[in-house]
Every structure is written in C-alpha cells, then in structure tokens.
Design a protein around this motif. Structure first.
Motif, PDB file in Angstrom:
ATOM      1  N   HIS A   1       0.804  -1.226   0.000  1.00 56.21           N
ATOM      2  CA  HIS A   1       0.000   0.000   0.000  1.00 56.21           C
ATOM      3  C   HIS A   1       0.835   1.272   0.000  1.00 56.21           C
ATOM      4  N   HIS A   2       2.095   1.190   0.438  1.00 56.87           N
ATOM      5  CA  HIS A   2       2.900   2.404   0.472  1.00 56.87           C
ATOM      6  C   HIS A   2       3.450   2.774  -0.900  1.00 56.87           C
ATOM      7  N   TYR A   3       3.170   1.968  -1.924  1.00 58.79           N
ATOM      8  CA  TYR A   3       3.546   2.322  -3.288  1.00 58.79           C
ATOM      9  C   TYR A   3       2.343   2.946  -3.987  1.00 58.79           C
ATOM     10  N   SER A   4       2.568   4.040  -4.677  1.00 62.03           N
ATOM     11  CA  SER A   4       1.456   4.804  -5.259  1.00 62.03           C
ATOM     12  C   SER A   4       0.642   3.967  -6.244  1.00 62.03           C
ATOM     13  N   GLY A   5       1.311   3.185  -7.089  1.00 59.52           N
ATOM     14  CA  GLY A   5       0.574   2.396  -8.071  1.00 59.52           C
ATOM     15  C   GLY A   5      -0.377   1.418  -7.411  1.00 59.52           C
ATOM     16  N   SER A   6       0.075   0.770  -6.339  1.00 60.06           N
ATOM     17  CA  SER A   6      -0.767  -0.194  -5.623  1.00 60.06           C
ATOM     18  C   SER A   6      -1.981   0.483  -5.008  1.00 60.06           C
ATOM     19  N   SER A   7      -1.729   1.570  -4.292  1.00 60.91           N
ATOM     20  CA  SER A   7      -2.828   2.240  -3.593  1.00 60.91           C
ATOM     21  C   SER A   7      -3.818   2.847  -4.584  1.00 60.91           C
ATOM     22  N   GLU A   8      -3.321   3.365  -5.706  1.00 63.01           N
ATOM     23  CA  GLU A   8      -4.218   3.952  -6.708  1.00 63.01           C
ATOM     24  C   GLU A   8      -5.094   2.885  -7.353  1.00 63.01           C
ATOM     25  N   ARG A   9      -4.531   1.723  -7.644  1.00 60.99           N
ATOM     26  CA  ARG A   9      -5.319   0.638  -8.224  1.00 60.99           C
ATOM     27  C   ARG A   9      -6.408   0.183  -7.249  1.00 60.99           C
ATOM     28  N   LEU A  10      -6.024   0.048  -5.992  1.00 59.43           N
ATOM     29  CA  LEU A  10      -6.981  -0.396  -4.973  1.00 59.43           C
ATOM     30  C   LEU A  10      -8.088   0.640  -4.785  1.00 59.43           C
ATOM     31  N   GLU A  11      -7.706   1.901  -4.657  1.00 63.78           N
ATOM     32  CA  GLU A  11      -8.715   2.953  -4.460  1.00 63.78           C
ATOM     33  C   GLU A  11      -9.663   3.039  -5.645  1.00 63.78           C
ATOM     34  N   GLY A  12      -9.136   2.898  -6.850  1.00 61.41           N
ATOM     35  CA  GLY A  12      -9.993   2.911  -8.029  1.00 61.41           C
ATOM     36  C   GLY A  12     -10.950   1.731  -8.040  1.00 61.41           C
ATOM     37  N   PHE A  13     -10.441   0.541  -7.685  1.00 64.67           N
ATOM     38  CA  PHE A  13     -11.280  -0.662  -7.645  1.00 64.67           C
ATOM     39  C   PHE A  13     -12.425  -0.503  -6.655  1.00 64.67           C
ATOM     40  N   LEU A  14     -12.128  -0.004  -5.453  1.00 68.96           N
ATOM     41  CA  LEU A  14     -13.164   0.193  -4.434  1.00 68.96           C
ATOM     42  C   LEU A  14     -14.187   1.215  -4.891  1.00 68.96           C
ATOM     43  N   ALA A  15     -13.710   2.268  -5.551  1.00 68.94           N
ATOM     44  CA  ALA A  15     -14.638   3.286  -6.054  1.00 68.94           C
ATOM     45  C   ALA A  15     -15.531   2.704  -7.141  1.00 68.94           C
ATOM     46  N   GLY A  16     -14.969   1.842  -7.987  1.00 66.73           N
ATOM     47  CA  GLY A  16     -15.765   1.228  -9.051  1.00 66.73           C
ATOM     48  C   GLY A  16     -16.823   0.291  -8.516  1.00 66.73           C
ATOM     49  N   LEU A  17     -16.524  -0.398  -7.417  1.00 62.52           N
ATOM     50  CA  LEU A  17     -17.514  -1.297  -6.807  1.00 62.52           C
ATOM     51  C   LEU A  17     -18.634  -0.525  -6.136  1.00 62.52           C
ATOM     52  N   GLY A  18     -18.303   0.629  -5.582  1.00 61.22           N
ATOM     53  CA  GLY A  18     -19.292   1.413  -4.843  1.00 61.22           C
ATOM     54  C   GLY A  18     -19.261   1.076  -3.367  1.00 61.22           C
ATOM     55  N   LYS A  19     -19.748   1.971  -2.563  1.00 62.46           N
ATOM     56  CA  LYS A  19     -19.669   1.840  -1.111  1.00 62.46           C
ATOM     57  C   LYS A  19     -20.504   0.693  -0.551  1.00 62.46           C
ATOM     58  N   LYS A  20     -21.517   0.263  -1.287  1.00 61.50           N
ATOM     59  CA  LYS A  20     -22.416  -0.755  -0.754  1.00 61.50           C
ATOM     60  C   LYS A  20     -21.804  -2.153  -0.754  1.00 61.50           C
ATOM     61  N   LYS A  21     -20.721  -2.347  -1.493  1.00 55.48           N
ATOM     62  CA  LYS A  21     -20.138  -3.687  -1.588  1.00 55.48           C
ATOM     63  C   LYS A  21     -18.952  -3.821  -0.632  1.00 55.48           C
ATOM     64  N   PRO A  22     -19.075  -4.646   0.401  1.00 57.38           N
ATOM     65  CA  PRO A  22     -17.927  -4.881   1.292  1.00 57.38           C
ATOM     66  C   PRO A  22     -16.850  -5.651   0.541  1.00 57.38           C
ATOM     67  N   VAL A  23     -15.604  -5.334   0.814  1.00 58.11           N
ATOM     68  CA  VAL A  23     -14.489  -5.962   0.102  1.00 58.11           C
ATOM     69  C   VAL A  23     -13.483  -6.506   1.111  1.00 58.11           C
ATOM     70  N   LEU A  24     -13.160  -7.793   0.978  1.00 60.05           N
ATOM     71  CA  LEU A  24     -12.117  -8.396   1.788  1.00 60.05           C
ATOM     72  C   LEU A  24     -10.772  -8.035   1.164  1.00 60.05           C
ATOM     73  N   GLN A  25      -9.847  -7.485   1.955  1.00 56.33           N
ATOM     74  CA  GLN A  25      -8.599  -6.970   1.406  1.00 56.33           C
ATOM     75  C   GLN A  25      -7.382  -7.700   1.969  1.00 56.33           C
ATOM     76  N   PHE A  26      -6.414  -7.962   1.078  1.00 54.36           N
ATOM     77  CA  PHE A  26      -5.114  -8.511   1.441  1.00 54.36           C
ATOM     78  C   PHE A  26      -4.040  -7.630   0.821  1.00 54.36           C
ATOM     79  N   GLU A  27      -2.890  -7.574   1.476  1.00 50.84           N
ATOM     80  CA  GLU A  27      -1.744  -6.847   0.939  1.00 50.84           C
ATOM     81  C   GLU A  27      -0.637  -7.848   0.664  1.00 50.84           C
ATOM     82  N   SER A  28      -0.023  -7.752  -0.512  1.00 44.66           N
ATOM     83  CA  SER A  28       0.942  -8.763  -0.924  1.00 44.66           C
ATOM     84  C   SER A  28       2.097  -8.120  -1.682  1.00 44.66           C
ATOM     85  N   PRO A  29       3.283  -8.723  -1.621  1.00 44.64           N
ATOM     86  CA  PRO A  29       4.337  -8.322  -2.565  1.00 44.64           C
ATOM     87  C   PRO A  29       3.864  -8.636  -3.987  1.00 44.64           C
TER      88      PRO A  29
END
Length: 327
Positions: free
Chosen positions: A190-218
């Motif tokens: 998450h401390h890399y901009s590309g990772s966090s931007e992809r994740l934030e975009g994905f969550l925004a695309g799903l919308g707030k109503k959809k809960p998302v299980l999250q993992f962080e990985s190399p």
C-alpha cells in the motif's frame, strides 16, 4: 596483457598532435584537413583505438549511458518495459545499463550514487522508493524519470505510466456489471502509489455498498499464493478477486488448483499488466492490459530532448481490460 592504445599512441602514429586527435573524436572533425582526417582514422583503426567514454563524460557532464533501475528483475512485465526502452534509445545512439533495486531502499541509494558517478544521461526508476537521497538528487538534477510508480509528494520530475486509479475503477465497474459478489482485493504494497491507486480505483468502481475483503501482498507469485491459501482455507462462497498484478494472480491460481477449485466456476480471478507470459502459460487470465512496448518510445523521446528540465508533466499511456476465461 598489453595496455589498450591511448590518444597519444594515435597521435604518434598519425603524426599529429593529441589535441588534433581529440578534435577528431570530439565531434570537431570538420575543422580538420581531409588528409589529417584520413591519417587519424587509419591510425585509430590500426591500433584498435576507441575514445574513452569516461573522459568524454567528464568533458560533457553527461554520458551516452542511461541507467534503468527495476524493482524486480524476475518480473516479466518489468523486464519487457526495460527491453522496450533499450530498443527505443538506439535512435538517439544511447546505451542502457539495467540495475535491480530489489525493492530495497539502501540498494536503490547505492545504485543512484553509481549512476551519478557514471554521469548517466538519464536515470529511469521503475518503481522508485522514496528516500532522502532520491529527494536530494531530484532537487539537484533534471535527468530522473519515474516509471509506473509516481514520484512521492514534493518530488517534481517526469512520470511515464498509466492512470492506475482509472484502471482499478474500470475493473470495479466490470465486477458490478457482471454481478460478482464476495469481492476480494489482493493489492500490492500500500505504500507504493501504483498499488494504492489501483486499490482505491477498484473500491470506487464497486461502490460503497459492496464490502471488500482486502489482502496486501508483494508483487510476486509467492505473495499471491500465500494470500490465496489464507483466503481459501475455509472457503464457503465463490469469491471474485482483483489482483494487483499478474504475478499475484498466478500464485492465487495455484492455491486454488491445490484445493481442487475451478476458475471461474469456483473462483473469479482478475489480474493486472497482461505480461507476455499470459499467452503461453495463462491464456485463461482476464487482466488489465498495459502494453510494455508503449513505454520505450515515450521514455526515449523524453531522454532524447535537449534537456529534461521543465518536463515535469505526466505521460499517461493507454490501458484496456483484456477479458478471458477467468472473469
């Protein structure tokens, strides 16, 4: 072992001064008489003399060498971007040195020091890590280019890459269109901009109503595999997983296969990058397609310009969703 010939040897054999030989190899040959030109050329050819790039770099303050640092030399997409850049640099008669920072800030700083010592024409950072030394260098130099991972806040330098937020957003919206439930994100660090931007975009695309299980990985197959084992250990539902890159997706797929799960029947997998191995090893993988071949010309054109100074704008490259069997 005999010593390599020097400018003095060429001058002695051709019967001219060392200053004349230096003018010949320093781009000022037009000022010399035709007979002198031929004598110097023949002497250099006979001796097997080539001018020192180090000496030339000291005179010009920049060499014809470009240094590219990659965060993972085993990542196919990363090395394909490097190959694209190396090929595109040929039109400017520039050579490229590839170095692996291995996501290690200390190693990156050592490589930055070495690149500075080489008087590199440009330093390309695929996946830069924010360090005090990097910040100092970007303040003093105008020859650093960030690729795939944007410069950290406060660093002003050119960036070449895709809009990671927009790509993640497109995947999230696709999941909604397909009616996927039980959505999961296995993102890169998450401390890399590309990772966090992809994740934030994905969550925004799903919308707030959809809960998302999250993992962080190399960004590795091993990381995806370990996250897959955790996710699937007590599987009671069909998950739809967005992976931070294709390497993570490969690891997740292996964890699924070991549990006898089918894709996409039991598990939906969506990757990111579409590296060239997919056509051979993972023709089933749906992913965000980013063309590694687009990077070379964009980066080489930046480097080939008279100066990178004032070239802080971002060069945003295209992407598209490559839909295959897995999602």
């Amino acid at each position: 072992m005999s010593k390599p010939p020097t400018v003095h040897d060429v001058a002695r054999l051709s019967g001219v001064s060392t200053a004349t030989v230096s003018r010949y190899f320093g781009g000022k040959a037009s000022a010399l008489a035709p007979e002198t030109l031929e004598n110097v050329r023949k002497a250099a050819e006979t001796l097997g003399y080539t001018p020192s790039e180090i000496g030339r770099s000291l005179r010009l303050a920049r060499s014809r060498v470009v240094v590219m640092m990659v965060p993972d030399a085993t990542n196919t997409f990363t090395t394909d971007v490097a190959a694209s850049v190396e090929q595109a640099l040929k039109q400017y008669e520039l050579s490229m040195v590839l170095a692996n920072s291995a996501e290690d800030p200390d190693q990156q700083d050592r490589l930055l020091t070495d690149a500075h010592g080489l008087r590199a024409r440009a330093i390309i950072l695929q996946g830069a890590i924010d360090t005090p030394q990097l910040r100092q260098m970007t303040e003093r130099q105008d020859n650093i280019i960030f690729v795939n991972r944007r410069p950290a806040p406060g660093i002003v330098a050119p960036y070449v890459g895709i809009d990671n937020h927009a790509a993640g957003l497109a995947v999230g919206r696709y999941f909604v269109e397909q009616g996927y439930e039980n959505c999961v994100a296995i993102s890169g660090p998450h401390h890399y901009s590309g990772s966090s931007e992809r994740l934030e975009g994905f969550l925004a695309g799903l919308g707030k109503k959809k809960p998302v299980l999250q993992f962080e990985s190399p960004f590795t197959m091993e990381g995806g595999y370990k996250c897959g084992q955790k996710l699937l250990a007590r599987r009671r539902r069909r998950y739809a997983v967005f992976c931070g890159n294709d390497m993570i997706a490969y690891g997740l797929h292996r964890a699924a296969v070991e549990r006898g799960l089918g894709v996409p029947e039991d598990l939906v997998i969506f990757g990111f990058d579409d590296n060239r191995m997919n056509d051979w090893l993972a023709p089933w993988l749906s992913t965000v397609q980013v063309s590694a071949d687009d990077f070379g010309p964009a980066i080489a054109n930046l480097i080939g310009s008279p100066s990178l100074e004032g070239r802080e704008e971002s060069l945003i490259l295209p992407f598209k969703l490559k839909l295959r069997k897995s999602a």
